[in-house]
Design a protein around this motif. Structure first.
Motif, mmCIF file in Angstrom:
data_model
loop_
_atom_site.group_PDB
_atom_site.id
_atom_site.type_symbol
_atom_site.label_atom_id
_atom_site.label_comp_id
_atom_site.label_asym_id
_atom_site.label_seq_id
_atom_site.Cartn_x
_atom_site.Cartn_y
_atom_site.Cartn_z
ATOM 1 N N HIS A 246 0.840 -1.205 0.000
ATOM 2 C CA HIS A 246 0.000 0.000 0.000
ATOM 3 C C HIS A 246 0.875 1.256 0.000
ATOM 4 C CE1 HIS A 246 -4.257 -0.832 0.129
ATOM 5 N NE2 HIS A 246 -4.092 -1.823 0.994
ATOM 6 N N SER A 256 -2.972 8.973 -1.548
ATOM 7 C CA SER A 256 -3.464 7.709 -0.981
ATOM 8 C C SER A 256 -4.390 7.032 -1.993
ATOM 9 C CB SER A 256 -4.219 7.978 0.317
ATOM 10 O OG SER A 256 -3.353 8.565 1.250
ATOM 11 N N PHE A 258 -6.964 4.239 -3.263
ATOM 12 C CA PHE A 258 -7.989 3.288 -2.850
ATOM 13 C C PHE A 258 -8.602 2.721 -4.124
ATOM 14 C CE2 PHE A 258 -7.581 6.434 0.472
ATOM 15 C CZ PHE A 258 -7.503 5.674 1.619
ATOM 16 N N SER A 259 -9.464 1.731 -3.923
ATOM 17 C CA SER A 259 -10.024 1.106 -5.123
ATOM 18 C C SER A 259 -10.907 2.077 -5.904
ATOM 19 C CB SER A 259 -10.833 -0.140 -4.735
ATOM 20 O OG SER A 259 -11.887 0.231 -3.880
ATOM 21 N N ASP A 260 -11.392 3.163 -5.230
ATOM 22 C CA ASP A 260 -12.263 4.094 -5.940
ATOM 23 C C ASP A 260 -11.507 5.214 -6.653
ATOM 24 O OD1 ASP A 260 -11.454 5.359 -3.661
ATOM 25 O OD2 ASP A 260 -13.444 5.971 -2.982
ATOM 26 N N PHE A 283 -6.655 -4.895 -3.992
ATOM 27 C CA PHE A 283 -7.538 -4.129 -3.110
ATOM 28 C C PHE A 283 -8.616 -5.027 -2.494
ATOM 29 C CE2 PHE A 283 -5.733 -0.418 -5.303
ATOM 30 C CZ PHE A 283 -5.432 0.351 -4.185
ATOM 31 N N SER A 286 -6.891 -6.715 0.323
ATOM 32 C CA SER A 286 -6.666 -5.742 1.400
ATOM 33 C C SER A 286 -7.962 -5.475 2.168
ATOM 34 C CB SER A 286 -6.129 -4.453 0.787
ATOM 35 O OG SER A 286 -6.040 -3.463 1.770
ATOM 36 N N HIS A 287 -9.065 -5.357 1.441
ATOM 37 C CA HIS A 287 -10.369 -5.145 2.101
ATOM 38 C C HIS A 287 -10.693 -6.300 3.037
ATOM 39 C CE1 HIS A 287 -11.808 -2.294 -1.331
ATOM 40 N NE2 HIS A 287 -11.009 -1.706 -0.470
ATOM 41 N N PHE A 290 -8.082 -6.133 6.125
ATOM 42 C CA PHE A 290 -8.091 -4.970 7.024
ATOM 43 C C PHE A 290 -9.493 -4.514 7.440
ATOM 44 C CE2 PHE A 290 -3.893 -4.282 5.016
ATOM 45 C CZ PHE A 290 -3.145 -4.207 6.177
ATOM 46 N N PHE A 291 -10.488 -4.727 6.596
ATOM 47 C CA PHE A 291 -11.773 -4.077 6.860
ATOM 48 C C PHE A 291 -12.946 -5.032 7.029
ATOM 49 C CE2 PHE A 291 -9.227 -1.091 4.254
ATOM 50 C CZ PHE A 291 -8.991 -0.148 5.249
ATOM 51 N N ASP A 292 -12.804 -6.252 6.523
ATOM 52 C CA ASP A 292 -13.923 -7.188 6.613
ATOM 53 C C ASP A 292 -13.900 -7.838 7.994
ATOM 54 O OD1 ASP A 292 -15.880 -8.996 6.350
ATOM 55 O OD2 ASP A 292 -15.238 -9.792 4.414
ATOM 56 N N THR A 293 -14.837 -7.448 8.850
ATOM 57 C CA THR A 293 -14.832 -7.962 10.223
ATOM 58 C C THR A 293 -15.270 -9.417 10.281
ATOM 59 O OG1 THR A 293 -17.046 -7.053 10.456
ATOM 60 C CG2 THR A 293 -15.228 -5.729 11.290
ATOM 61 N N GLN A 294 -15.937 -9.901 9.239
ATOM 62 C CA GLN A 294 -16.383 -11.297 9.223
ATOM 63 C C GLN A 294 -15.327 -12.222 8.612
ATOM 64 O OE1 GLN A 294 -19.430 -11.836 10.595
ATOM 65 N NE2 GLN A 294 -19.553 -9.618 10.886
ATOM 66 N N GLU B 230 -20.465 -3.374 10.436
ATOM 67 C CA GLU B 230 -19.406 -3.132 11.422
ATOM 68 C C GLU B 230 -18.226 -2.374 10.819
ATOM 69 O OE1 GLU B 230 -18.593 -7.114 12.645
ATOM 70 O OE2 GLU B 230 -20.164 -7.054 14.185
ATOM 71 N N SER B 232 -14.046 -2.141 11.215
ATOM 72 C CA SER B 232 -12.850 -2.809 11.758
ATOM 73 C C SER B 232 -11.962 -1.782 12.468
ATOM 74 C CB SER B 232 -12.066 -3.459 10.629
ATOM 75 O OG SER B 232 -11.469 -2.456 9.823
ATOM 76 N N THR B 234 -8.935 -1.028 11.857
ATOM 77 C CA THR B 234 -8.182 -0.236 10.864
ATOM 78 C C THR B 234 -9.044 0.889 10.324
ATOM 79 O OG1 THR B 234 -7.103 -2.295 10.251
ATOM 80 C CG2 THR B 234 -6.748 -0.426 8.788
ATOM 81 N N SER B 292 -19.401 -4.821 6.253
ATOM 82 C CA SER B 292 -18.314 -4.085 6.908
ATOM 83 C C SER B 292 -18.058 -2.810 6.108
ATOM 84 C CB SER B 292 -17.031 -4.914 6.926
ATOM 85 O OG SER B 292 -17.241 -6.122 7.605
ATOM 86 N N VAL B 293 -17.667 -1.775 6.824
ATOM 87 C CA VAL B 293 -17.433 -0.489 6.155
ATOM 88 C C VAL B 293 -16.032 -0.461 5.563
ATOM 89 C CG1 VAL B 293 -17.481 2.018 6.443
ATOM 90 C CG2 VAL B 293 -18.913 0.576 7.886
ATOM 91 N N LEU B 294 -15.908 0.044 4.358
ATOM 92 C CA LEU B 294 -14.614 0.222 3.707
ATOM 93 C C LEU B 294 -14.283 1.716 3.653
ATOM 94 C CD1 LEU B 294 -14.928 -2.110 0.569
ATOM 95 C CD2 LEU B 294 -13.969 -2.646 2.809
ATOM 96 N N GLU B 296 -13.748 3.277 1.102
ATOM 97 C CA GLU B 296 -14.478 3.787 -0.052
ATOM 98 C C GLU B 296 -15.897 4.217 0.340
ATOM 99 O OE1 GLU B 296 -12.516 1.257 0.064
ATOM 100 O OE2 GLU B 296 -11.156 1.283 -1.639
ATOM 101 N N VAL B 332 -8.513 13.406 1.756
ATOM 102 C CA VAL B 332 -8.657 12.003 1.317
ATOM 103 C C VAL B 332 -7.375 11.529 0.642
ATOM 104 C CG1 VAL B 332 -9.889 10.505 -0.323
ATOM 105 C CG2 VAL B 332 -11.160 12.075 1.127
ATOM 106 N N ASN B 333 -6.742 12.408 -0.102
ATOM 107 C CA ASN B 333 -5.506 12.024 -0.789
ATOM 108 C C ASN B 333 -4.323 11.896 0.165
ATOM 109 O OD1 ASN B 333 -6.669 11.844 -3.261
ATOM 110 N ND2 ASN B 333 -6.140 13.910 -3.904
#
Lengths: 329, 338
Positions: A246, A256, A258-260, A283, A286-287, A290-294, B230, B232, B234, B292-294, B296, B332-333
């Motif tokens: 990253h 920075s 991101f995928s968007d 990405f 990475s999601h 780092f971000f998927d709690t499940q 949810e 995370s 991070t 889960s929130v990203l 993005e 954001v950048n």
């Protein structure tokens, strides 16, 4: 008081010894001294500058003792009929070993030749005279006796064939004077300059944020090196690896990513377009991590291997090469 | 059961967006943002030029949400009591008092549409602030509750005559401020001008399906949604970094052209603002079928939930829209995740 007396006695003894070196003394009685010597293994073919070494071993019966101040001194030039012989004592050392009824002295002498001649020249390692202190006798009332170390005869060879070089015919004004060749000093100077040059290059490399070497300091080249050091055993390694990549992506894009907003990276660095699908996969991974709690994708060796390969792909793209396609992680 | 609810409601949300997109063309992003606000239970302020479709957009949403709908026009002589009651002489020749727009629909009030809010006086803003924050109102010795009410307001920033700038405290009560711009697509521009169906707004709004959502179930579903989606650790750290960056953008190396960054921000986003941002981000994640929130998701709502909350030095207020856009894009950048 006794100390002063002792000092005076020592000074007197030294003065006597010095005198003893100059004045001839009777020869040491026959049978009181036994000599053996190790001389150079040849006596011809020596040139100016050569060093000849000889070792003299003397077994002297007690109570005779060598007066060490009578040994020849370094730099002493032997003269023959008032002329300098061109043979100079370069080094001298000796050892002493006490036995039951005698004393063994081993004297090591090194002479250097400082003379030459157009033809072969006879020369001699001189007969050094050394003195011993013994009991007083009728001949030697002060007990001083002397011994001449046998000389060593040899021949000095000429530096060139006689008549082959005529300096008078080779007096060109264009020829520079023959100078001493400072080769060792020159080599040291060159070595120092090389070290100095390398140090300056190293300093420049550090000052240039380690990025001036071609293709070495770019973000993905650095990231690849850091990924190589990962142990691949700890659960957090996958997270660490993803973070490293990253950071490299962000450094490449200078924002920075991101995928968007990855399309801006592709516009900024078109060489990455060839790995657009892999960037999307990266990405997604990475999601998950780092971000998927499940998600349970905390450590997966296959994913880690994939990230390393992906980083190499990015490094190739960074270098303007065409990266190979990867399988999905 | 809750998973099924999430899926069913997502279907409703998609229907809602489809219906709105039929009548308001070229505004997919504002429509997605208003949908997000509805499911986040946040009030919405639309900002844009005159005649770009702000009112049509809000009326269309109102029809789809269902429930009681009230509308009031912001004018310079509007007083707070005009929102609560109005008086008139009845047929019997006696004075009568009847409930105003806020009270007329009682607890079923689902959308209170305040047109041209910046034409109303600060006294009206003040009343509205309480209603927006607490969803209650005291009148006629009685406490009225509006549990399902959302305030949709719009303002145009072109006209400055006889208008009152909405104070930062009032702006902060709105979950989102959404800019409405004229679509840039030629085909859309042409149809807006030449397609006669867009000429009659009432008839146009009547064409969309009514009551797509059950307004009285939105609060309960929103609570479920917020609990299910949810964030995370991070992502939490990322959101905190964004928040810090709104307070002190120069610490993150953010620059805005022609602006002294050390003097620009008087106050960054508020805790309420950041919590609203996260509510909206959760809804965005749900609308995209994630639990889960990203980052993005935050980006999708960052500008609309944060820009209007920033308080700039007065010298920069005249360029607020432009500076806020550049500042938030820079943030954001600059802030990385992970």
């Amino acid at each position: 008081m006794r100390l002063i007396s002792l000092s005076l006695a020592l000074m007197l003894s030294a003065s006597l010894s010095a005198l003893a070196n100059d004045e001839p003394s009777p020869e040491i009685p026959e049978g009181a001294l036994k000599i053996s010597s190790i001389n150079p293994d040849r006596n011809v073919g020596f040139l100016m500058g050569d060093i000849l070494e000889r070792t003299i071993k003397l077994e002297v019966k007690k109570p005779y003792k060598l007066i060490e101040t009578t040994l020849p001194i370094v730099g002493y030039e032997h003269r023959y009929k008032g002329q300098v012989s061109g043979i100079e004592l370069r080094n001298i050392s000796h050892t002493k070993k006490e036995n039951r009824d005698n004393t063994t002295y081993e004297i090591h002498l090194a002479y250097q030749i400082f003379t030459t001649a157009p033809v072969v020249k006879p020369a001699i390692l001189p007969a050094e005279t050394i003195k011993f202190q013994g009991p007083a006798t009728a001949d030697a009332k002060d007990g001083l006796v002397q011994y001449k170390i046998p000389p060593f005869y040899f021949r000095i060879s000429p530096m060139a064939v006689f008549g082959a070089v005529k300096i008078e015919e080779d007096m060109s004004p264009l020829r520079q004077p023959i100078l001493l060749q400072p080769y060792p000093e020159k080599q040291k100077l060159v070595a120092c300059l090389i070290v100095l040059g390398l140090s300056l290059l190293g300093l420049l490399y550090i000052l240039g944020s380690r990025a001036w070497l071609p293709l070495m300091g770019k973000p993905f080249a650095q990231a690849s090196r850091r990924l190589r050091k990962l142990a691949e055993k700890k659960p957090e390694d996958l997270k660490t690896a993803l973070s490293i990549v990253h950071s490299a992506i962000n450094a490449t894009a200078k924002y920075s990513v991101f995928s968007d907003n990855v399309s801006e990276l592709l516009a900024h660095a078109p060489s990455f377009k060839t790995i657009e699908a892999e960037l999307t996969q990266f990405f997604e991974l990475s999601h998950k991590v780092f971000f998927d709690t499940q998600s349970t994708t905390n450590y997966d060796e296959r994913s880690l291997v994939w990230v390393k390969k992906f980083c190499k792909q990015c490094r190739d793209a960074e270098r303007g090469l065409k990266p190979a396609k990867l399988k999905k992680a | 059961m809750s998973d099924k609810q999430l899926t069913d409601w997502r279907q409703h949300a998609q229907t809602l967006e489809t219906e709105i997109n039929k009548v308001v063309v070229g505004q997919q992003t504002p429509i997605r943002l208003i949908t997000t606000a509805i499911f986040s239970r946040g009030h919405v302020l639309l900002e844009g030029d005159v005649g770009v479709g702000k009112t049509t957009l809000l009326r269309a949403f109102t029809r789809c949400i269902g429930g009681g709908y009230q509308r009031i026009e912001g004018t310079i002589d509007l007083m707070p009591n005009d929102l609560v009651y109005h008086t008139y002489l009845g047929e019997d020749g006696k004075p009568h008092v009847s409930p105003g727009p806020l009270l007329m629909s009682g607890e079923n009030l689902s959308v209170f549409f305040f047109n041209e809010i910046n034409r109303a006086r600060p006294q009206v803003h003040s009343l509205l602030l309480r209603v927006m924050a607490e969803r209650t109102l005291s009148a006629f010795n009685k406490e009225y509750h509006f549990p399902h009410m959302l305030v949709f307001a719009d303002r145009n920033q072109v006209e400055k005559e006889e208008t009152f700038e909405i104070p930062s405290a009032a702006r902060d009560r709105f979950m989102m401020e959404i800019p409405i711009l004229v679509p840039d697509d030629n085909a859309i521009m042409e149809s807006l001008v030449f397609d006669t169906k867009f000429h009659n707004v009432d008839a146009l709004v009547d064409t969309i399906q009514a009551d797509v959502l059950q307004f009285d179930q939105l609060n309960a579903f929103s609570a479920l949604l917020q609990a299910k989606v949810e964030a995370s650790p991070t992502l939490r750290q990322y959101a905190l970094n964004l928040w810090r960056a709104t307070k002190s953008p120069s610490d993150y190396g953010v620059k805005v052209s022609g602006v002294d960054m050390n003097r620009l921000v008087l106050s960054g986003a508020s805790p309420r603002g950041m919590s609203m941002m996260m509510r909206a981000a959760r809804v965005n994640a749900w609308l995209n079928n994630r639990d889960s929130v990203l980052p993005e998701d935050i980006h999708a709502v960052f500008h609309s939930t944060v820009a209007h909350r920033l308080v700039f030095s007065p010298v920069y207020e005249m360029r607020r829209t432009e500076i806020a856009r550049e500042l938030l894009t820079g943030i954001v950048n600059a802030v990385a995740a992970p």
